[in-house]
Scaffold this motif. Structure first.
Motif: not given
Length: 543
Positions: A242, A215, A3, A235-236, A238-239
């Motif tokens: 995305d 997060e 990632n 969205a969090s 942590k994402d």
């Protein structure tokens, strides 16, 4: 590919796009020559060539013939203002203004100078030059939101006067104590944002900020062009995959429905509102709105309806050619937020990473500063800058009057040029032959030796909700330094640079060479070194 690698590959692709577009610009990058109306720029100094760089510490310019600087595009817009000038404390003892932590004027002027353009005088806001720099004020005492700093020194451009530096330092957030954030990235994706220094730089800037989120944070992304679009909602932090995918999927085309974008961004900020958190819309644009509410007055009216919902607004300006500084400053000032101009990846990193706490986490709202001058000690005074933020004296105690917001760890600095009271037989240090014929006399000594009273009022973000805090302190000649500190020397260099670029009637003996000398007398930082280089370049262009 893991990632982290994916994220940095996306960032690298954006940076490559920036560089490839930049390289393709060629000579067209200065094709705006002549579009800027000459009568809108009144500091047309004689033009000199670029001096060769040497390794010598001392700056000695060499002047030869060179082409004239270009004029910025006539499509750029700046709000006109008039410098307030000297005041008599017998008639106007109180100087009141809204706190300002914006820095957009300095970085925008940096862009113009580096592009070899003339600087529109109204683009220069001296307080934003001064507040761009760091002065290492001491932290406030335990239990206080702000600490005070006052220093008095000889005025570099007018030896008959003194320079008074006033600073307030906001408390810093304890480590790992930042509240969770609910952020809406509101991105202008209209056709005017297609150039290398706009949307690609916006994407890189926001990706830097996204990397810092956790997060506990919530992110939404809204774009606006001819219509609005929600790319990601709540969205969090942590994402990150995305978030980055949504960012880098944005392309620029169409008109500019800023009103629709603002409405949708605030609706999402309300939907994902975090009690006790940092709820903020971050608008990234060149300010060139043309659908819906688009005039400065219409935008201010719209933003005023949003600001009392506990949602703050930060404005990030981008680009050249059709840059609308007047609209963005008005939006930020009326939206309980700050205003920065992003002209590079480095500036994006400074605003959104290095100074993230000050940019994002507000510690005090409606911050107002008021200085009362003792007429028996001060004959006249003038506030340098803040001309767009002056307030009536009675506004200081009016809790309904909107003022500036200050973020965690941020400081606010103001400079006053002051004329000390004299015996009556001199004027600004010059002996008068006909002193006995003058009817105006200095105020009689009232037995008070203090020079001024510094007062600050604000609404704290947490605790004492609805109750304004008032603090004040007296200062006198004990603050005078015959050998000025590094802080006041740096602030005076920034102010002097601004006065020269604005062609201020109060610039006195200021010179670009003196700005270089003063900034060079201070231990080198990236910011002071840049100031030196900009002053040298301005001297070659306009000196």
């Amino acid at each position: 590919m893991n990632n982290t690698s994916k994220r940095y590959t996306a960032m690298a692709a954006s940076c490559a796009l920036i560089m490839s577009t930049f390289c393709s610009c060629g000579d067209n990058s200065t094709s705006n020559n002549g579009n800027y109306k000459k009568d809108e720029h009144r500091n047309n100094n004689s033009i000199v060539s670029e001096a060769p760089q040497t390794a010598d510490e001392e700056y000695v310019p060499e002047f030869t013939d060179s082409p004239r600087p270009s004029y910025p595009s006539g499509n750029e817009e700046y709000k006109e203002y008039i410098e307030s000038g000297f005041k008599d404390p017998r008639a106007e003892p109180l100087s009141t203004f809204s706190a300002d932590v914006d820095t957009a004027s300095y970085s925008n002027i940096r862009r113009l100078i580096e592009d070899g353009s003339f600087v529109p005088e109204d683009a220069v806001r001296a307080e934003e030059f001064i507040n761009y720099f760091d002065y290492d004020y001491p932290d406030p005492e335990e239990g206080r939101v702000f600490g005070d700093y006052v220093e008095l020194a000889d005025c570099p451009w007018n030896p008959a006067n003194k320079l008074m530096m006033i600073g307030i330092q906001g408390r810093r957030l304890p480590e790992n104590d930042a509240p969770p954030s609910n952020l809406v990235f509101l991105i202008d994706s209209s056709g005017s944002m297609a150039s290398y220094d706009k949307l690609p730089l916006v994407q890189t800037a926001f990706s830097m900020l996204a990397e810092k989120l956790t997060e506990n944070d919530r992110i939404s992304i809204v774009t606006y062009a001819g219509s609005t679009d929600t790319r990601i909602a709540g969205a969090s932090g942590k994402d990150k995959e995305d978030i980055l995918s949504a960012l880098y999927s944005i392309t620029a085309s169409g008109g500019t429905n800023g009103e629709g974008g603002i409405e949708k961004a605030y609706a999402l900020a309300e939907k994902y509102f975090i009690d006790g958190g940092n709820n903020r819309v971050i608008l990234a644009t060149d300010g060139d709105l043309n659908i819906g509410a688009s005039s400065e007055d219409e935008l201010v009216k719209l933003i005023k309806t949003k600001r009392d919902k506990g949602i703050y607004l930060s404005v990030l300006g981008f680009g050249t050619g059709n840059y609308k500084d007047n609209k963005m400053e008005a939006i930020a000032d009326n939206g309980n937020g700050n205003y920065s101009y992003i002209d590079s990846v480095d500036e994006a990193h400074r605003v959104l990473v290095q100074e993230m706490e000050g940019t994002l986490y507000t510690i005090a709202k409606d911050v107002k500063i008021q200085v009362e001058f003792n007429p028996s000690q001060i004959k006249s005074y003038r506030l340098i800058g803040y001309d767009n933020r002056l307030m009536d004296a009675e506004d200081f105690y009016d809790t309904t009057k909107d003022a500036g917001e200050v973020g965690a760890g941020h400081s606010v600095t103001a400079l006053y040029e002051v004329e000390l009271a004299e015996t009556g037989d001199t004027y600004r240090g010059v002996q008068l032959e006909f002193s006995s014929e003058h009817t105006a006399k200095p105020a009689e000594n009232n037995g008070r030796s203090e020079l001024c009273k510094l007062s600050v009022t604000y609404k704290p973000v947490n605790g004492n909700t609805g109750k304004d805090i008032y603090e004040s302190q007296l200062f006198g000649m004990e603050k005078y330094n015959s050998e000025p500190s590094e802080s006041i020397r740096l602030a005076s260099a920034a102010a002097e640079f601004a006065m020269l670029l604005r062609n201020s009637e109060f610039k006195g003996s200021s010179s670009y060479e003196h700005v270089v000398k003063t900034a060079g007398s201070i231990p080198t930082t990236d910011k002071t070194d840049e100031l030196i280089q900009l002053a040298k370049q301005a001297d070659r262009l306009y000196g």
